[in-house]
Every structure is written in structure tokens, then in C-alpha cells.
Enzyme design. Structure first.
Site, PDB file in Angstrom:
ATOM      1  N   THR A  56       0.833  -1.202   0.000  1.00 35.14           N
ATOM      2  CA  THR A  56       0.000   0.000   0.000  1.00 35.14           C
ATOM      3  C   THR A  56       0.868   1.253   0.000  1.00 35.14           C
ATOM      4  OG1 THR A  56      -1.684  -1.199   1.221  1.00 35.14           O
ATOM      5  CG2 THR A  56      -1.879   1.178   1.194  1.00 35.14           C
ATOM      6  N   LYS A  84       5.626   9.319  21.672  1.00 36.20           N
ATOM      7  CA  LYS A  84       5.788  10.137  22.883  1.00 36.20           C
ATOM      8  C   LYS A  84       4.448  10.430  23.541  1.00 36.20           C
ATOM      9  CE  LYS A  84       9.687  12.519  20.741  1.00 36.20           C
ATOM     10  NZ  LYS A  84       9.950  13.700  19.919  1.00 36.20           N
ATOM     11  N   HIS A 133     -10.335  -0.272   3.998  1.00 37.01           N
ATOM     12  CA  HIS A 133      -9.143  -0.117   3.173  1.00 37.01           C
ATOM     13  C   HIS A 133      -9.675   0.252   1.786  1.00 37.01           C
ATOM     14  CE1 HIS A 133      -5.249  -0.427   1.659  1.00 37.01           C
ATOM     15  NE2 HIS A 133      -5.029  -1.727   1.711  1.00 37.01           N
TER      16      HIS A 133
END
Lengths: 306, 152
Positions: A56, A84, A133
Site C-alpha cells: 500500500t 511520545k 481499506h
């Protein structure tokens, strides 16, 4: 007048109208016949893969560069500020202030829809967890149209893992707009989910559940194979169903001449290698079509007219 | 036999009656009624001719909105919601399933992006046969109402 996908987010197949699906398919065909290297000139696309992907990501990036556009981005969320603890909402606000469109894949379901609510530019979903998708479905539709000359009234068998296969669900939803007839060939444990069958029932679309691959081969225009993952079964169960959903070249003698075998890839052993040499094999061309379908989509989203 | 009122009449506010027994406490929590600081009378497991047992909630000085009344329909489709002013019923809400419901229930899909991000949950609501289905706007998963509409 601007095309209907201009500056639109591309999140989920049920968001598309039939006309919009046809527009992408037609544009992909045009770009395959007459390649263009100018449609994304001066455009910068953010390629944000919070989860790794080979086909992809590479086909999106190929599509952008072949059309003359530039790419910024990352191939793995592990190196981004998501690690983070930054929210996706914040990340997308910032990335969308740099780029003209954002292509993204994310391990959580709903990530692309959420991103679209915080992005100032179009978001294109390259896969959100087990949910959608859409560009896979668009390339599948393009491949089906290319091989059959039409999307109307085709007969399609889906084979293998129909429970967890998001490509199968979206393609079924898309083809149901074109009067398709379906055969679902799967072990009981991996049967098509009820919600898809209920949607088909509501639309009055015919489908048949079948447990033998041989029976459907002569009946269909498209045989859409998927991988049955060993880890979904215990060993004894897997042995029992193994082989039942494998396509071999000698089984294709009864197939219609126009019948094509498709597969979202990667395949493992559900299509034996001897099928590759038959005129029915089309999965590698299908993977190549991913570039054209994504070119079509990017061109339509980023240009008023194509 | 002498008749005694178990629940005092209300001068002003909202009476939610005919709540299936057991759901009264959930509804109190759902609408955060206790947090209003208003005087609330709750009756649990009262006898009802039609329902056998029922719960009832009376809240003083709070008028439930149409939207809230419709959210109530998920828990107690046969409840009656009367808004009272000066001991008179001034509005009877007719409960209808809401088309969507925002920010009240968490998505049952643990891998849904809505859990970790600064957004409110959002479900579209649809009656299907005898069930009520709720579809998450984000992960697009469809759940039966009994799985989503739980007060945690």
C-alpha cells in the site's frame, strides 16, 4: 464544475456513491492507457504510515511520484511523536498544515475518520485497523472492470477468510451497487459476518453460501481468493479445512473463458504456483493496478477536473 | 383500606414513570441527575398494574429536553416523561429512538480510536427487527444496543 471527489476525504467505501466509484475506475483506466506526469505537479502529499505496510505504501508513493508530486512522511509510527504520547488529532493538525493531502494507515479502527475531523486537507485512508481499506476496493473494482468490460451484473465468488477480511467486506458492499450475484465459500468459522449478509438481504441481493470451491468454478466471472490464516485455528481444525480452500490449475478446466482469479496478496498456499501460468491468473496485474487506482484517486481529490 | 401516596406530588420539574424495574438507578447516573443538586425522589420496585414492578424518578426544577427523553428510549422505551409546572403536566414527551447519540456511551470496541483521542463517542441508532443497532461513527462497527447502552 469540480469533480465530486475534489477536496473530499476518502475514508470508507459506504461513503461513495455508485457514480463516484465509476469515476475513479474510469479515471484509473485513462491513466493506465495514457500515463500523466503532471497531475500532481507542485503538490506535496503526506504519507503517514503509523503501521508498516509494503504494497500500500509503495504503490501510493509510486502513484504520487509518477504524477509529478512530492512526498513527505514516515513508514513506521515507532519513530514519530505518537510514540511520545501525542494524540493522532494533534499529529494530523500539524501534518495537514504542511501537505496538500494526507495518506494514512493506522492500527486503530476509525483513525482515518477521526483524522479527517482534524485535518485541513483531504485525508485518504490507507487502512485503519480491521475496518476499512478503500483504495484496495477501488483497485479491485478497476481490475474487475478491466477484465470484464463492465461492473454490472457480474457473478463473484469470495473464497477463504470472509470473516476477518476487510477487503472482502468492502468489495461486497461496493459491488452490491452494481447488481452483483455472490457466492461465499468459507469454512463455518470464517463465514461472512451477519451484518454484511443482512445488508444484502435488505437490498434484495442474491447470495449463496457454499462449502466447495469446485462447485462454483464454472459459475463465476471473478474468483476472489483470500488467505486462511493458520493462527485462527487449532492445529487439528486447520488440518481438516486445509486443502478445501486451495485453488489448483487443474480445477480451472471448467472455468468460463472470461473468469479471472484475484487475490489481495500476499498469498501463501491458497493459490498453487501452477495457476500463475493459466490465462485466469490476474492477481499480479491486480497489484499493479493499485498504482493506477491510487493515481486516479489522488488526481481527483487534488484537481478540480482531470 | 387507607390509600397513602408513596411518592409525593411534584410542584415543578420532571416525572419519569414506567421505568422497567432495575433501570431507575442507571437513568439517574446516565443523566447525572444527582449532580443537579435538586431534590430528587426515586421509587424502586413499585407495584404497577401493567408492568408488575416499575421504577419512578421525580426531579424538582429540571425539565428534561426532547433529546434527553429520546436517549431515555434506549433504556426504557415505554417510560413516560412528564414535565410539571405548578402541579400541572405541561408537556408529555413522546419517546422516539434518537437518530444518533453523542458522548454518552463508550464504544465497546477496545481498538476503536475514539478511546484515546479528544473526541466524543458518536453512534447512529437504527431499529432492526426486535433489536436496536448502534453503529460507531469511527470504527464503523455495529453493536446491539444492549452491548453499547451500558452505564459504566
Amino acid at each position: 464544475m469540480a469533480n465530486p471527489l475534489y477536496r473530499k476525504h476518502i475514508i470508507s467505501i459506504p461513503d461513495f456513491s455508485r457514480e463516484e466509484l465509476e469515476l475513479v475506475v474510469e479515471t484509473a483506466g485513462k491513466l493506465k492507457r495514457n500515463p500523466r506526469n503532471d497531475l500532481l505537479q507542485g503538490k506535496l502529499v503526506g504519507s503517514c504510515f503509523f503501521e508498516p505496510s509494503t504494497r500500500t505504501r509503495l504503490s501510493f508513493e509510486t502513484a504520487v511520484q509518477r504524477l509529478g508530486g512530492d512526498i513527505i512522511g514516515f513508514a513506521d509510527g515507532g519513530n514519530t511523536s505518537a510514540k511520545k504520547g501525542e494524540t493522532l488529532a494533534d499529529s494530523i493538525k500539524i501534518i495537514s498544515s504542511y501537505a496538500d493531502a494526507v495518506v494514512m494507515r493506522h492500527p486503530k479502527e476509525g483513525a482515518a475518520r477521526l483524522a479527517s475531523e482534524f485535518s485541513s486537507v483531504p485525508v485518504i485512508n490507507g487502512g485503519d485497523g480491521s475496518n476499512q481499506h478503500p483504495t484496495q476496493t477501488l483497485l479491485d473494482l478497476f481490475t474487475i472492470r478491466e477484465t470484464q468490460g463492465t461492473l454490472e451484473n457480474l457473478t463473484i465468488a469470495f473464497v477463504g477468510d470472509l470473516k476477518y477480511g476487510r477487503t472482502v467486506h468492502s468489495l461486497t458492499q461496493a459491488l452490491s451497487l452494481f447488481g452483483a450475484r455472490f457466492y461465499f465459500v468459507a469454512p463455518e468459522q470464517l463465514a461472512m459476518p451477519d451484518y454484511i449478509c443482512e445488508e444484502l438481504d435488505e437490498k434484495g441481493i442474491e447470495y449463496t453460501l457454499v462449502d466447495s470451491l469446485d462447485d462454483v468454478i464454472p459459475l463465476v466471472d471473478i474468483m476472489y481468493m483470500t488467505r486462511v490464516q493458520r493462527e485462527r485455528f487449532d492445529e487439528a481444525e486447520f488440518k481438516k479445512i486445509q486443502g478445501q480452500f486451495v485453488l489448483r490449475a487443474d480445477m480451472l478446466k471448467s472455468a468460463r473463458t472470461n473468469m479471472k482469479v484475484m487475490h489481495p496478496l500476499p498469498r501463501v498456499d491458497e493459490i498453487t504456483v501452477d495457476v500463475d501460468a493459466t490465462p485466469h491468473a490476474y492477481y499480479f496485474e491486480q497489484a499493479k493496478n493499485g498504482v493506477y487506482a491510487r493515481q486516479a484517486l489522488l488526481s481527483l481529490v487534488l484537481n478540480e477536473t482531470v | 383500606m387507607q390509600y397513602t401516596r408513596t411518592v409525593e406530588a411534584l410542584k415543578q420539574g420532571t416525572v419519569i414513570d414506567h421505568i422497567p424495574a432495575g433501570q431507575g438507578v442507571n437513568i439517574l447516573r446516565l443523566f447525572k441527575l444527582a449532580e443537579t443538586g435538586e431534590r430528587i425522589t426515586v421509587g424502586l420496585n413499585l407495584s404497577s398494574r401493567h408492568m408488575g414492578a416499575k421504577d419512578i424518578i421525580k426531579v424538582e426544577n429540571v425539565a428534561l429536553t426532547e433529546e434527553q427523553a429520546n436517549e431515555l428510549a434506549l433504556f426504557a422505551p415505554k417510560a413516560t416523561v412528564n414535565v410539571i409546572d405548578n402541579f400541572e403536566v405541561v408537556k408529555k414527551h413522546k419517546l422516539e429512538l434518537p437518530e444518533s447519540i453523542e458522548g454518552i456511551f463508550a464504544c465497546p470496541n477496545s481498538n476503536c480510536i475514539s478511546h484515546a483521542e479528544p473526541v466524543k463517542s458518536f453512534f447512529s441508532v437504527r431499529a432492526q427487527a426486535k433489536d436496536i443497532k448502534m453503529k460507531c461513527k469511527y470504527c464503523e462497527k455495529v453493536f446491539s444496543k444492549d452491548i453499547v447502552a451500558v452505564v459504566r
